[in-house]
Enzyme design. Sequence first.
Site, mmCIF file in Angstrom:
data_model
loop_
_atom_site.group_PDB
_atom_site.id
_atom_site.type_symbol
_atom_site.label_atom_id
_atom_site.label_comp_id
_atom_site.label_asym_id
_atom_site.label_seq_id
_atom_site.Cartn_x
_atom_site.Cartn_y
_atom_site.Cartn_z
ATOM 1 N N GLU A 199 -39.148 30.865 12.115
ATOM 2 C CA GLU A 199 -40.412 30.384 12.683
ATOM 3 C C GLU A 199 -40.417 28.857 12.823
ATOM 4 O O GLU A 199 -40.790 28.331 13.852
ATOM 5 C CB GLU A 199 -41.548 30.866 11.773
ATOM 6 C CG GLU A 199 -42.939 30.379 12.123
ATOM 7 C CD GLU A 199 -43.480 30.957 13.418
ATOM 8 O OE1 GLU A 199 -42.804 31.766 14.082
ATOM 9 O OE2 GLU A 199 -44.599 30.560 13.802
ATOM 10 N N THR B 58 -47.925 32.024 30.555
ATOM 11 C CA THR B 58 -47.313 31.755 29.250
ATOM 12 C C THR B 58 -47.168 33.016 28.413
ATOM 13 O O THR B 58 -46.529 32.993 27.365
ATOM 14 C CB THR B 58 -48.105 30.669 28.485
ATOM 15 O OG1 THR B 58 -47.299 30.206 27.397
ATOM 16 C CG2 THR B 58 -49.417 31.217 27.951
#
Length: 514
Positions: free
Chosen positions: A354, A500
């Site tokens: 992450e 997006t």
Amino acid sequence: MLPSCVRFLTLLGAASSSLAGVTVQKPGLTVPPAYASHKTDVEKIFTTSYAAYKEFAFGHDELHPVTEGVGDDLGGWGASLVDAMGTMDLLEEAVNFTATIDFSTPPVPQLISVFETTIRWVGGLISAYELSDEKYPILITKAKEVTDKLAYAWVGNNTMPYHSVDFTTNTPQIGTNSIAGVGTLSLEWLALSHYTGNETYGKLTEGGVIAVAQLPAPLPGLAGQNVDPSTGQFTNLYVTWGAGSDSYFEYLIKYARYTNNANTIFVDSWKTAVDSSIRTLLRNSTVGGHMYLADYDAEQLIRHVGSHLACYYAGNWLLGGKLLQNQTIIDIALQLNDGCWNTYASTETGIGPETFAFISSDGNFTGGAAITDEQLAFYNEHGFYITGSDYIQRPEVLESNFYAWRVTGDTKYLDRAASAIASFNKFLPTTVAFACLNNVNDITQGFIDDMESFWHVGLFRRSVCVLNLCIYRFAEVLKYLYLTFDDPTHISLDTHVWNTECHPLRAPPALDSY
Ligand SMILES: *[C@@H]1O[C@H](CO)[C@@H](O)[C@H](O)[C@H]1NC(C)=O
Ligand SMILES: *[C@@H]1O[C@H](CO)[C@@H](O)[C@H](O)[C@H]1NC(C)=O
Ligand SMILES: *[C@@H]1O[C@H](CO)[C@@H](O)[C@H](O)[C@H]1NC(C)=O
Ligand SMILES: *[C@@H]1O[C@H](CO)[C@@H](O)[C@H](O)[C@H]1NC(C)=O
Ligand SMILES: *[C@@H]1O[C@H](CO)[C@@H](O)[C@H](O)[C@H]1NC(C)=O
Ligand SMILES: *[C@@H]1O[C@H](CO)[C@@H](O)[C@H](O)[C@H]1NC(C)=O
């Protein structure tokens, strides 16, 4: 002079699928037959995930139609991928379900995010409408219904929208918004203007972006992370291509392409942002020479940090570099893409973390904890170190990999995508479908949440927002992977602009230059 969005509407009306002008994809690109099986692999993951989704979540009473992922997973998948896979019955089922949703009366009073709802629902529904050959006008009706509620985020003479709207009272929550929250609505809302004939949607969202682009920024073209719509000023001067700012930058160049430079402020702002980033934010790691974009904080210090989320920048710079025909930007984008892929290639699972950090010749400041011995050992081997070890099924690294394949035609990007599929199949399956991981570099730390509640609470949502991302993001991950192995002319970077959330929107023929 007509606002650029109005001129664009005429343009899109005249759009054809014929190619013209500058191209983004490598001309004549085809996927070598040896890679055909990987498309089937993605279809299998999709079928398993979708079956689980239907069993546990689809039409479930608990599901709130606005904040939940139905628009994304059904609207978006329903068209963009389900249609691409030729499974039209699933699409029609999704369309039928969408028709029953009443956006005007949420089951419980709650604040609805303008950004999230736009990218998932409005983008998903319009993309679904286009990709199903405009056969289901109800998709536009529903997109309009939800967007008319979101439009209450603009109050008085504010040019920027607030972050969220209470659908029961039709009033926004007064507070700050991120620049991504302001700047990631324009493609979807302008498309809606096109299909409804109501210019207001495009004008509202375009106005917000222009207002941000015109504020004096901490670095040329590089806006601060947050704004107060009531003052129209920045409330935060942190510069990053990552969370909070990300898709503001992403949409500058996409909107320039979508509107074919009807107003040059979008392409100019993007160019300035990229130029400024190359001058100020670009870093090479002292080990391995991997390239990254650093952050720049309000104290004007470089933070040597990176994230999975920010890795969309490589694909975005490839798109912009091709449109601007600027080889410098393309070359840097490919190196940034390699840096992001290295975060996958370096872990035990072959899946990237992450968040991460790195060291460059100007130091190791991150704004966070000092590097530990264990992190330093990992860094000395891989040229980055892990600061957030989880994998919540984010798409960005594979999104950029998809752009790199379509732009260069280098099959190493197909190999990377195939490697990611193999990792997902090896490390993510549970008894039901696919899960998120606690630690990409230590599989013994297991899945996020325990299995049972993960599938109900985590994967299929409810109040645990972070875990909700798993199903949302999975839609994107699988779509980018599928498209990587699909016929490049099917949904092409020369005929479509992706929102997006990986929902492609039909674009007019490209200009000769931007
Ligand atoms: C969708 O609804 C239409 C009209 O009611 C119906 O004819 C069709 O069978 C439904 N399709 C599916 C897959 O449920
Ligand atoms: C266009 O959309 C806006 C925003 O929802 C709405 O306020 C306005 O009434 C609409 N205009 C027309 C002519 O429908
Ligand atoms: C907003 O509109 C009001 C009148 O409705 C006006 O007094 C005020 O100056 C305007 N503010 C801005 C920033 O334009
Ligand atoms: C290409 O982009 C780089 C980086 O922003 C810039 O320095 C250069 O001037 C651009 N080249 C052209 C021909 O515009
Ligand atoms: C990073 O390394 C590349 C070669 O890999 C070099 O061309 C570039 O100038 C370096 N950039 C920085 C910011 O040090
Ligand atoms: C990190 O930076 C600090 C401050 O400049 C320095 O003392 C330390 O040695 C650096 N650590 C590494 C691993 O480079």
